[in-house]
Design a protein around this motif. Structure first.
Motif, PDB file in Angstrom:
ATOM      1  N   ALA A 102      38.904  32.752  40.457  1.00 16.74           N
ATOM      2  CA  ALA A 102      39.981  32.579  41.424  1.00 16.74           C
ATOM      3  C   ALA A 102      41.333  32.981  40.866  1.00 16.74           C
ATOM      4  CB  ALA A 102      40.024  31.130  41.894  1.00 16.74           C
ATOM      5  N   ILE A 104      42.414  35.870  39.268  1.00 22.00           N
ATOM      6  CA  ILE A 104      42.973  37.194  39.541  1.00 22.00           C
ATOM      7  C   ILE A 104      42.354  37.763  40.816  1.00 22.00           C
ATOM      8  CG2 ILE A 104      43.540  37.753  37.157  1.00 22.00           C
ATOM      9  CD1 ILE A 104      41.029  39.520  37.150  1.00 22.00           C
ATOM     10  N   LEU A 105      43.087  38.680  41.417  1.00 18.46           N
ATOM     11  CA  LEU A 105      42.692  39.166  42.737  1.00 18.46           C
ATOM     12  C   LEU A 105      41.335  39.875  42.770  1.00 18.46           C
ATOM     13  CD1 LEU A 105      43.539  39.331  45.662  1.00 18.46           C
ATOM     14  CD2 LEU A 105      44.735  41.444  45.149  1.00 18.46           C
ATOM     15  N   VAL A 108      38.509  37.394  43.206  1.00 12.55           N
ATOM     16  CA  VAL A 108      38.635  36.301  44.176  1.00 12.55           C
ATOM     17  C   VAL A 108      37.494  36.323  45.187  1.00 12.55           C
ATOM     18  CG1 VAL A 108      39.931  35.717  46.253  1.00 12.55           C
ATOM     19  CG2 VAL A 108      41.076  35.756  44.083  1.00 12.55           C
TER      20      VAL A 108
ATOM     21  N   GLU B 124      47.926  45.759  42.410  1.00 11.01           N
ATOM     22  CA  GLU B 124      48.257  45.565  40.991  1.00 11.01           C
ATOM     23  C   GLU B 124      49.414  46.465  40.597  1.00 11.01           C
ATOM     24  OE1 GLU B 124      46.941  43.408  38.956  1.00 11.01           O
ATOM     25  OE2 GLU B 124      47.674  44.103  37.020  1.00 11.01           O
ATOM     26  N   THR B 169      52.073  37.089  41.551  1.00 13.77           N
ATOM     27  CA  THR B 169      50.788  37.671  41.154  1.00 13.77           C
ATOM     28  C   THR B 169      50.200  38.410  42.342  1.00 13.77           C
ATOM     29  OG1 THR B 169      49.626  35.685  41.849  1.00 13.77           O
ATOM     30  CG2 THR B 169      50.246  35.831  39.516  1.00 13.77           C
ATOM     31  N   THR B 171      47.341  37.999  43.530  1.00 19.05           N
ATOM     32  CA  THR B 171      46.616  37.046  44.374  1.00 19.05           C
ATOM     33  C   THR B 171      47.549  36.382  45.368  1.00 19.05           C
ATOM     34  OG1 THR B 171      45.449  36.556  42.324  1.00 19.05           O
ATOM     35  CG2 THR B 171      44.849  35.270  44.262  1.00 19.05           C
ATOM     36  N   TYR B 172      48.731  35.998  44.890  1.00 22.01           N
ATOM     37  CA  TYR B 172      49.699  35.378  45.786  1.00 22.01           C
ATOM     38  C   TYR B 172      50.076  36.342  46.889  1.00 22.01           C
ATOM     39  CZ  TYR B 172      54.016  33.220  47.362  1.00 22.01           C
ATOM     40  OH  TYR B 172      55.005  32.666  48.127  1.00 22.01           O
ATOM     41  N   ALA B 174      48.317  38.810  48.033  1.00 19.36           N
ATOM     42  CA  ALA B 174      47.209  39.031  48.958  1.00 19.36           C
ATOM     43  C   ALA B 174      47.131  37.922  49.992  1.00 19.36           C
ATOM     44  CB  ALA B 174      45.899  39.118  48.177  1.00 19.36           C
ATOM     45  N   PHE B 175      47.358  36.698  49.562  1.00 23.89           N
ATOM     46  CA  PHE B 175      47.162  35.598  50.497  1.00 23.89           C
ATOM     47  C   PHE B 175      48.387  35.281  51.319  1.00 23.89           C
ATOM     48  CE2 PHE B 175      42.930  34.119  50.012  1.00 23.89           C
ATOM     49  CZ  PHE B 175      42.524  34.622  48.801  1.00 23.89           C
ATOM     50  N   VAL B 184      40.791  39.542  53.314  1.00 27.33           N
ATOM     51  CA  VAL B 184      39.850  38.664  52.612  1.00 27.33           C
ATOM     52  C   VAL B 184      38.913  37.983  53.609  1.00 27.33           C
ATOM     53  CG1 VAL B 184      39.660  36.586  51.234  1.00 27.33           C
ATOM     54  CG2 VAL B 184      41.371  38.274  50.657  1.00 27.33           C
TER      55      VAL B 184
END
Lengths: 186, 569
Positions: A102, A104-105, A108, B124, B169, B171-172, B174-175, B184
């Motif tokens: 969870a 790193i992208l 995920v 990235e 990041t 991930t942040y 992306a969401f 996702v």
């Protein structure tokens, strides 16, 4: 939905999750992403999960379909005994394995898929399912010479069942006369 | 080679066209994003990953349009009906709708993978650019602000706006963007759909497959909104113009010298909804139609429980018209609200009711038989909804002068309808009937569950003999589940006229047919005809028969030609 064995779907989902985790890991490592160590973990975990989930378990009812070439892995997985055949353990294992993904992208998606697989395995475990290996049955063949000396095991050849049942339109033909008269023992 | 063209030509053509469109879309959009001047600066930040993400997106748009169409069975029936004039090959293509649906699904899966991987790189690199990890040009491009003077157009390039927000990041990102979040969610839905559609799961636990497949609603909803954030951005014209060829080497001077004002960027207009809205509406109509059919009343004419637990239902519905060999979907709310199960009809269109023969093969069928076994005499059964009828290849059976009908086990059911209808048509001298000769092959392990079919054959056999038409129908029964007791019994009664197992005049064969011999015999007896081969049975036999049809067909139009048609359920 009464007869479903959840483990079969959990297995497909976990295998897919393993592949996705592996792919995400490869992307992270190859692209030298930030925190690529998590991606390296994804590669390792992905490979491990694929190896664990590749051999299909035996179904309780119906025919089990093997995946191509799964025999070697079946033997390996079987060797771990209760650790791999108990689905509670597998559910917990997948839940634990998914957590580092969870961070790193790229991993995920693998993480979420694995979490879902873990939930399905939990459902399977609650319903009392467990993993049994699919192994080829060893057949014992009796030598023909021996069986001739035994008394017959099967009745003599009879017509197929449809003909044996008495048809109402042919009562005459269905009745038969005993060749030897039947009387009470003297 | 010519034989292959006759039997597979149209399928191959459609596949080539479909693949061609996919390749064209991929290459066109790849070059659009990889060479277009508008995206020069975007490419500086993202490299070729931009094009690698956008090209599969275009292919995905096309395939998401296509995927809903093959499963609109009422629409397909309509198209089939309107093709009645257009020849057999066109109509046969529509039988392969599920194959096409799966093919498109594979393409969607593949393109999703490529698209996602490319975007992983994009996010990235955008993130790193924002952090200033690359050259001056990248940093300058990334720190372009929103131009407040313009009318609400956001003119930045890098969608990661702030350098200092925490957490920063991928991930942040992306969401917290529409594209990332929807991406996702819909990819997850797609993965669940795919894992539950694997053959193993589908064949054993149809309900899991069916219910999980409805995640496609989430898939399409997310897909439509996926591009709303407009994060793929290209350069727009400014006044005075910003020429990137000149200005790319002097990023630190932008806005300070006249020939290089700050460049402006805008996001692409979301297009996916334009592709998928049509099929979504069509599919919605399809489901509404199924619901309307569900509400119509169905009356039970007769309920018969045959030996070996075979249930025959004779039903009656207003306005119901069928053709031979068609199937209907039945739904019984008392057993399950949402499940529709297909059954081939065993009655002929000339009869004023329609019937199905149902065997106990799973939860639903078993419960139905249980409910009806406990029903008092003459009472109506539980409420039943009927959707259909839906067409299959057997509608074509009258067009062929000679037909070979092969039914395996339960697959013999559509042929009950066909044989009855042929006989009715023959008695009424119906001009639609071109058939002069029928060869019927019945393969089953044992005849236990099919006594009703054996009775039908007996009746037909008797009637044909009365009319002196013993030649019209040649049928052969193959018992593939014979054992020693059968063989011994047959040996004892070899000389009897009628067959010992079925009571029919034509003898039962044991084991599987030798197809080479059968095809050769048909060819010999019909040297100039077009022969239609119809199978309802397992995939392996379909392959075998297809090969034989190709093998024994002659490209010469004067000689025998075999066409293969397969039922699929």
């Amino acid at each position: 939905m009464g007869k479903i064995e959840w483990a079969m779907w959990a297995n497909e989902q976990a295998l897919a999750a393993g592949l996705i985790l592996l792919t995400g890991g490869i992307v992270g490592v190859a692209g030298q992403f930030r925190d690529w160590e998590f991606a390296a973990y994804g590669v390792a975990a992905g490979v491990f999960i694929c190896l664990l989930e590749y051999p299909r378990g035996k179904r309780n009812k119906g025919t089990s379909v093997e995946r191509t070439g799964q025999y070697c892995l079946t033997v390996c997985v079987k060797a771990f005994g209760p650790v791999t055949s108990n689905y509670y353990v597998r559910a917990a294992l997948h839940a634990a394995l998914c957590v580092p993904g969870a961070f790193i992208l790229p991993t995920v998606l693998g993480c979420v898929c694995l979490a879902i697989a873990s939930l399905i395995y939990l459902a399977a475990a609650v319903r009392g399912e467990h993993w049994q290996p699919i192994l080829p049955k060893t057949e014992t063949r009796e030598r023909v010479g021996e069986s001739i000396k035994e008394p017959p095991q099967n009745p003599p050849p009879r017509p197929p069942a449809e003909l044996r049942r008495k048809r109402p339109e042919d009562l005459e033909g269905a009745a038969y006369v005993n060749p030897i008269s039947v009387t009470a023992n003297e | 080679m010519g034989n292959w063209i006759i039997n597979h030509g149209l399928s191959a053509f459609i596949l080539v066209v479909w693949m061609g469109i996919n390749i064209f879309l991929f290459v066109y959009f790849y070059l659009f994003y990889d060479l277009g001047d508008r995206f020069f600066y975007t490419r500086h930040l993202l490299g070729s990953a931009l094009a690698w993400a956008r090209a599969p997106a275009a292919v995905l748009n096309f395939n998401c349009l296509l995927i809903l169409l093959p499963v609109c069975r009422n629409l397909l029936s309509l198209v089939r009906g309107s093709f009645m004039c257009c020849g057999r090959s066109m109509r046969k293509q529509l039988d392969k709708n599920l194959t096409f649906h799966k093919l498109v699904a594979y393409m969607i899966g593949l393109m999703t993978a490529v698209h996602t991987i490319a975007h992983l790189f994009n996010v990235e690199w955008y993130n790193n650019s924002r952090q200033g990890l690359y050259d001056n040009l990248s940093t300058t491009l990334s720190s372009l602000e929103d131009d407040e003077d313009e009318d609400d157009d956001e003119t930045y390039l890098n969608p990661i706006r702030s350098r200092f927000s925490v957490p920063q990041t991928p991930t942040y990102f992306a969401f917290t963007t529409i594209a990332g979040l929807t991406g996702v969610i819909i990819t997850l839905a797609l993965i669940l759909i795919i894992t539950s559609s694997m053959e193993v799961i589908r064949r054993s636990y149809f309900e899991v497959f069916w219910y999980t497949h409805h995640l496609f609603i989430i898939f399409f909803a997310g897909l439509v909104f996926h591009g709303a954030g407009r994060i793929v951005r290209g350069q727009v014209a400014t006044d005075p113009p910003h020429n990137f060829t000149v200005c790319k080497d002097r990023p630190l001077d932008w806005g300070k010298i006249p020939e290089c004002p700050l460049p402006q960027f805008a996001g692409g207009f979301p297009q996916t909804w334009m592709w998928v809205i049509g099929p979504m509406v069509l599919y919605l109509c399809e489901r509404v139609l199924r619901f309307i059919r569900y509400m119509q009343t169905v009356r039970y004419r007769k309920i018969v429980i045959h030996p070996s637990k075979v249930l025959e239902l004779q039903l009656d519905k207003a306005g119901f018209k069928m053709e031979v060999g068609q199937y209907v979907f039945l739904n019984c709310p008392a057993i399950s609200q949402l499940e529709w199960h297909p059954f081939t009809m065993t009655s002929a269109p000339e009869e004023d009711f329609f019937s199905v023969h149902i065997r106990s093969v799973g939860d639903w069928t078993q419960k139905l038989i249980d409910i009806l076994e406990q029903l008092p005499e003459g009472a109506q059964g539980p409420k039943m909804a009927v959707d259909g009828p839906f067409g299959t290849a057997s509608e074509d059976v009258f067009d062929y002068e000679v037909s070979m009908l092969i039914g395996c086990g339960i697959g013999v059911t559509p042929f009950a309808s066909i044989l009855k209808s042929i006989w009715y048509k023959f008695k009424q001298s119906n001009p639609k009937l071109h058939t002069r000769k029928i060869y019927f092959y019945w393969l089953c392990r044992e005849t236990h569950a099919f006594e009703w079919f054996a009775d039908l054959l007996q009746v037909l056999e008797k009637e044909m003999e009365e009319r002196g038409m013993a030649d019209f129908l040649t049928y052969k029964l193959y018992l593939t589940g014979w054992d020693h007791s059968h063989a011994a019994h047959v040996m004892v009664h070899f000389d009897k006229d009628t067959d010992v197992v079925t009571g029919l005049r034509q003898k039962t064969h044991y084991g599987r047919p030798n197809w080479d011999k059968e095809f050769e015999q048909v060819r010999k007896e019909n040297p100039t005809s077009v022969v239609g081969t119809f199978l309802c049975g397992p995939e392996s036999l379909a392959k075998t028969l297809e090969n034989k049809c190709v093998k024994f067909s002659d490209v010469d139009p004067r000689k025998t030609k075999f066409y293969f048609n397969k039922e699929n359920f």
